[in-house]
Motif scaffolding. Structure first.
Motif, PDB file in Angstrom:
ATOM      1  N   LEU A  92     -32.340 -11.358  32.309  1.00 52.48           N
ATOM      2  CA  LEU A  92     -31.957 -12.194  33.694  1.00 52.48           C
ATOM      3  C   LEU A  92     -30.396 -12.424  33.444  1.00 52.48           C
ATOM      4  CD1 LEU A  92     -34.643 -14.790  34.101  1.00 52.48           C
ATOM      5  CD2 LEU A  92     -34.400 -12.728  35.619  1.00 52.48           C
ATOM      6  N   PRO A  93     -29.732 -12.286  34.453  1.00 58.80           N
ATOM      7  CA  PRO A  93     -28.178 -12.657  34.471  1.00 58.80           C
ATOM      8  C   PRO A  93     -28.048 -13.874  34.061  1.00 58.80           C
ATOM      9  CG  PRO A  93     -28.662 -11.450  36.832  1.00 58.80           C
ATOM     10  CD  PRO A  93     -30.190 -11.902  35.872  1.00 58.80           C
ATOM     11  N   GLY A  94     -27.020 -14.381  33.218  1.00 55.41           N
ATOM     12  CA  GLY A  94     -26.666 -15.764  32.562  1.00 55.41           C
ATOM     13  C   GLY A  94     -27.836 -16.080  31.869  1.00 55.41           C
ATOM     14  N   ALA A  95     -28.546 -15.279  31.251  1.00 52.62           N
ATOM     15  CA  ALA A  95     -29.848 -15.959  30.178  1.00 52.62           C
ATOM     16  C   ALA A  95     -29.098 -16.796  29.297  1.00 52.62           C
ATOM     17  CB  ALA A  95     -30.478 -14.928  29.838  1.00 52.62           C
ATOM     18  N   PRO A  96     -29.714 -17.861  28.956  1.00 58.14           N
ATOM     19  CA  PRO A  96     -29.046 -18.896  28.035  1.00 58.14           C
ATOM     20  C   PRO A  96     -28.914 -18.322  26.463  1.00 58.14           C
ATOM     21  CG  PRO A  96     -31.222 -19.594  28.542  1.00 58.14           C
ATOM     22  CD  PRO A  96     -30.705 -18.714  29.428  1.00 58.14           C
ATOM     23  N   VAL A  97     -29.727 -17.429  26.193  1.00 60.77           N
ATOM     24  CA  VAL A  97     -30.090 -16.857  24.659  1.00 60.77           C
ATOM     25  C   VAL A  97     -30.678 -15.549  24.650  1.00 60.77           C
ATOM     26  CG1 VAL A  97     -31.831 -18.315  24.191  1.00 60.77           C
ATOM     27  CG2 VAL A  97     -30.078 -17.732  22.339  1.00 60.77           C
ATOM     28  N   THR A  98     -30.523 -14.977  23.896  1.00 54.69           N
ATOM     29  CA  THR A  98     -31.135 -13.725  23.564  1.00 54.69           C
ATOM     30  C   THR A  98     -31.798 -13.494  22.297  1.00 54.69           C
ATOM     31  OG1 THR A  98     -29.624 -12.374  22.338  1.00 54.69           O
ATOM     32  CG2 THR A  98     -29.423 -12.298  24.719  1.00 54.69           C
ATOM     33  N   VAL A  99     -32.863 -12.808  22.248  1.00 56.01           N
ATOM     34  CA  VAL A  99     -33.725 -12.604  20.886  1.00 56.01           C
ATOM     35  C   VAL A  99     -32.896 -12.357  19.661  1.00 56.01           C
ATOM     36  CG1 VAL A  99     -35.524 -11.517  19.687  1.00 56.01           C
ATOM     37  CG2 VAL A  99     -35.778 -12.141  22.110  1.00 56.01           C
ATOM     38  N   ASP A 100     -31.993 -11.519  20.002  1.00 60.89           N
ATOM     39  CA  ASP A 100     -31.043 -11.111  18.898  1.00 60.89           C
ATOM     40  C   ASP A 100     -30.005 -12.170  18.335  1.00 60.89           C
ATOM     41  OD1 ASP A 100     -30.088  -8.263  17.385  1.00 60.89           O
ATOM     42  OD2 ASP A 100     -28.414  -9.632  17.636  1.00 60.89           O
ATOM     43  N   GLN A 101     -29.622 -13.118  19.409  1.00 55.87           N
ATOM     44  CA  GLN A 101     -28.888 -14.129  18.879  1.00 55.87           C
ATOM     45  C   GLN A 101     -29.885 -15.301  18.303  1.00 55.87           C
ATOM     46  OE1 GLN A 101     -27.572 -15.312  22.592  1.00 55.87           O
ATOM     47  NE2 GLN A 101     -25.816 -14.053  22.724  1.00 55.87           N
ATOM     48  N   LEU A 102     -31.004 -15.343  18.454  1.00 57.73           N
ATOM     49  CA  LEU A 102     -32.042 -16.344  17.853  1.00 57.73           C
ATOM     50  C   LEU A 102     -32.138 -15.916  16.441  1.00 57.73           C
ATOM     51  CD1 LEU A 102     -34.506 -17.045  20.784  1.00 57.73           C
ATOM     52  CD2 LEU A 102     -32.862 -18.554  19.881  1.00 57.73           C
ATOM     53  N   LEU A 103     -32.137 -14.564  16.043  1.00 61.61           N
ATOM     54  CA  LEU A 103     -32.360 -14.114  14.886  1.00 61.61           C
ATOM     55  C   LEU A 103     -31.087 -14.266  13.829  1.00 61.61           C
ATOM     56  CD1 LEU A 103     -33.795 -10.429  15.777  1.00 61.61           C
ATOM     57  CD2 LEU A 103     -35.039 -12.494  14.821  1.00 61.61           C
ATOM     58  N   LEU A 104     -30.111 -14.419  14.558  1.00 63.25           N
ATOM     59  CA  LEU A 104     -28.758 -14.806  13.641  1.00 63.25           C
ATOM     60  C   LEU A 104     -28.942 -16.169  13.355  1.00 63.25           C
ATOM     61  CD1 LEU A 104     -25.818 -13.130  15.885  1.00 63.25           C
ATOM     62  CD2 LEU A 104     -26.607 -12.694  13.819  1.00 63.25           C
ATOM     63  N   LEU A 105     -29.541 -17.264  14.069  1.00 63.03           N
ATOM     64  CA  LEU A 105     -29.665 -18.402  13.607  1.00 63.03           C
ATOM     65  C   LEU A 105     -30.900 -18.467  12.642  1.00 63.03           C
ATOM     66  CD1 LEU A 105     -29.583 -19.983  17.214  1.00 63.03           C
ATOM     67  CD2 LEU A 105     -27.804 -20.022  15.680  1.00 63.03           C
ATOM     68  N   GLU A 106     -31.377 -17.781  12.117  1.00 61.59           N
ATOM     69  CA  GLU A 106     -32.221 -17.712  11.119  1.00 61.59           C
ATOM     70  C   GLU A 106     -31.474 -18.128   9.618  1.00 61.59           C
ATOM     71  OE1 GLU A 106     -36.217 -15.541  12.691  1.00 61.59           O
ATOM     72  OE2 GLU A 106     -34.990 -14.498  11.382  1.00 61.59           O
ATOM     73  N   LYS A 107     -30.186 -17.694   9.838  1.00 59.47           N
ATOM     74  CA  LYS A 107     -29.400 -17.823   8.463  1.00 59.47           C
ATOM     75  C   LYS A 107     -28.285 -18.618   8.556  1.00 59.47           C
ATOM     76  CE  LYS A 107     -27.568 -14.269   4.947  1.00 59.47           C
ATOM     77  NZ  LYS A 107     -27.296 -13.122   4.709  1.00 59.47           N
ATOM     78  N   ASP A 108     -27.820 -19.203   7.716  1.00 57.27           N
ATOM     79  CA  ASP A 108     -26.631 -20.350   7.994  1.00 57.27           C
ATOM     80  C   ASP A 108     -25.361 -19.304   8.019  1.00 57.27           C
ATOM     81  OD1 ASP A 108     -27.893 -22.623   7.564  1.00 57.27           O
ATOM     82  OD2 ASP A 108     -27.373 -22.517   5.270  1.00 57.27           O
ATOM     83  N   ASN A 109     -24.371 -19.948   8.819  1.00 59.71           N
ATOM     84  CA  ASN A 109     -23.145 -18.832   8.888  1.00 59.71           C
ATOM     85  C   ASN A 109     -21.841 -19.703   8.442  1.00 59.71           C
ATOM     86  OD1 ASN A 109     -20.762 -18.057  11.003  1.00 59.71           O
ATOM     87  ND2 ASN A 109     -22.427 -16.566  11.117  1.00 59.71           N
ATOM     88  N   VAL A 110     -21.920 -19.548   7.021  1.00 59.13           N
ATOM     89  CA  VAL A 110     -20.815 -20.361   6.286  1.00 59.13           C
ATOM     90  C   VAL A 110     -20.052 -19.379   5.245  1.00 59.13           C
ATOM     91  CG1 VAL A 110     -21.933 -22.524   6.640  1.00 59.13           C
ATOM     92  CG2 VAL A 110     -22.282 -21.078   4.670  1.00 59.13           C
ATOM     93  N   VAL A 111     -18.963 -19.649   4.914  1.00 59.72           N
ATOM     94  CA  VAL A 111     -18.222 -18.970   3.943  1.00 59.72           C
ATOM     95  C   VAL A 111     -19.067 -18.972   2.609  1.00 59.72           C
ATOM     96  CG1 VAL A 111     -16.044 -19.158   2.543  1.00 59.72           C
ATOM     97  CG2 VAL A 111     -15.877 -19.528   5.144  1.00 59.72           C
ATOM     98  N   SER A 112     -18.956 -17.748   1.896  1.00 61.11           N
ATOM     99  CA  SER A 112     -19.859 -17.632   0.625  1.00 61.11           C
ATOM    100  C   SER A 112     -18.987 -18.274  -0.575  1.00 61.11           C
ATOM    101  CB  SER A 112     -19.837 -16.352   0.472  1.00 61.11           C
ATOM    102  OG  SER A 112     -18.792 -15.720   0.022  1.00 61.11           O
TER     103      SER A 112
END
Length: 323
Positions: free
Chosen positions: A260-280
């Protein structure tokens, strides 16, 4: 105050976007002649006031068409690739833009005999990730390294600033929704100020940092998704309940709504949230960070109030605005 104009031309692919305009500003202050290479030059007029007359000249280029990439590089002495997408639209797929596009730029830079290439990827780039976004970011990095081993690669965490798509997005939700949904509430981010990322890129063009390395850029603080939303509540003077949404449930809903146009989130974006996004830890130990190249990272609290106030009930005139 900008320096006197230099002879060097820097081609900036994706120069009209959120990060792009800050990169163009940082380069303009240094006196470079800048050629933002964008799909719609007619929509890049906002870049002109960032430099002197004639200093910034947008040109048309689409990374899916190698000939346009080559034309954009004619006469340039350095190139920067900022192009990336958060969700595919039409022919602008992850594979075409973030993998194929990165390859097209790197190969064209090599063919043009240009020695300096800066490529912007993302923390989380991983060839084995379940996320197509992360996999194609990794493929793009490998393509750049294969064509230009001396290229400098930057991997930022979530980038924040006046035009960002993260804090602005959730501030807009807070204005309309009775709750703030936290998809993967405990996922950790290291938000980095867009001006700091632009400064790092400009230093790479200057040649004052080591080339041929992968730098990971994060801010001075690590925040969970829930803590980021709490900041949104604070800066917008709202008290929206922050509701943790299990990723499994969110994926089910996203599969039904992401088209849908303007969908709040995608499945791919949710997959990214399964892992922390921080400097190693490795990047920190090896000095491949903002601090490692002499840039003091900017705090969220120093910048968020300067642009999220517009989401308060009475905007800049709200009595509860933080001075």
């Amino acid at each position: 105050m900008a320096e006197a104009l230099k002879d060097e031309i820097v081609t900036v692919f994706g120069g009209s976007g959120f990060l792009g305009r800050h990169v163009v500003r940082a380069l303009a202050k240094r006196g470079y002649r800048i050629r933002p290479a964008v799909r719609r030059p007619d929509l890049a007029g906002h870049l002109q006031p960032l430099g002197m007359a004639g200093q910034i000249l947008p040109v048309q280029a689409n990374l899916r068409y190698p000939a346009s990439v080559a034309r954009a590089l004619e006469g340039a002495s350095a190139a920067i690739n900022l192009v990336g997408i958060l969700a595919p639209t039409g022919r602008q797929s992850f594979e075409a833009v973030q993998a194929g596009g990165a390859r097209a730029v790197a190969e064209a830079v090599k063919a043009a005999g240009i020695a300096t290439l800066v490529h912007v990827s993302a923390i989380g780039a991983d060839a084995n990730s379940p996320s197509a976004y992360a996999r194609t970011k990794a493929k793009g990095e490998e393509a750049v390294k294969a064509a230009m081993p001396g290229a400098t690669i930057f991997r930022p965490s979530i980038v924040f600033g006046p035009e960002d798509g993260f804090f602005n997005r959730f501030a807009a939700i807070a204005r309309m929704s009775p709750i703030l949904p936290a998809f993967g509430a405990d996922t950790r981010f290291q938000p980095v100020f867009v001006g700091d990322v632009a400064e790092a890129i400009a230093r790479a063009i200057d040649g004052t940092i080591a080339a041929g390395r992968v730098y990971e850029l994060g801010g001075p603080e690590i925040k969970t998704f829930r803590e980021c939303l709490a900041l949104v509540n604070r800066e917008t003077a709202r008290t929206r309940p922050i509701v943790g949404v299990p990723l499994g449930f969110a994926k089910t809903v996203a599969r039904l709504t992401e088209w849908l146009p303007g969908a709040p989130v995608t499945v791919d974006q949710l997959l990214l949230l399964e892992k922390d996004n921080v400097v190693s830890a490795e990047a920190t130990a090896e000095g491949r960070t903002l601090a490692g190249i002499g840039i003091r990272p900017t705090n969220l609290e120093a910048i968020l109030p300067t642009y999220l106030y517009r989401f308060r009930k009475h905007g800049q005139f709200d009595a509860r605005r933080i001075a």
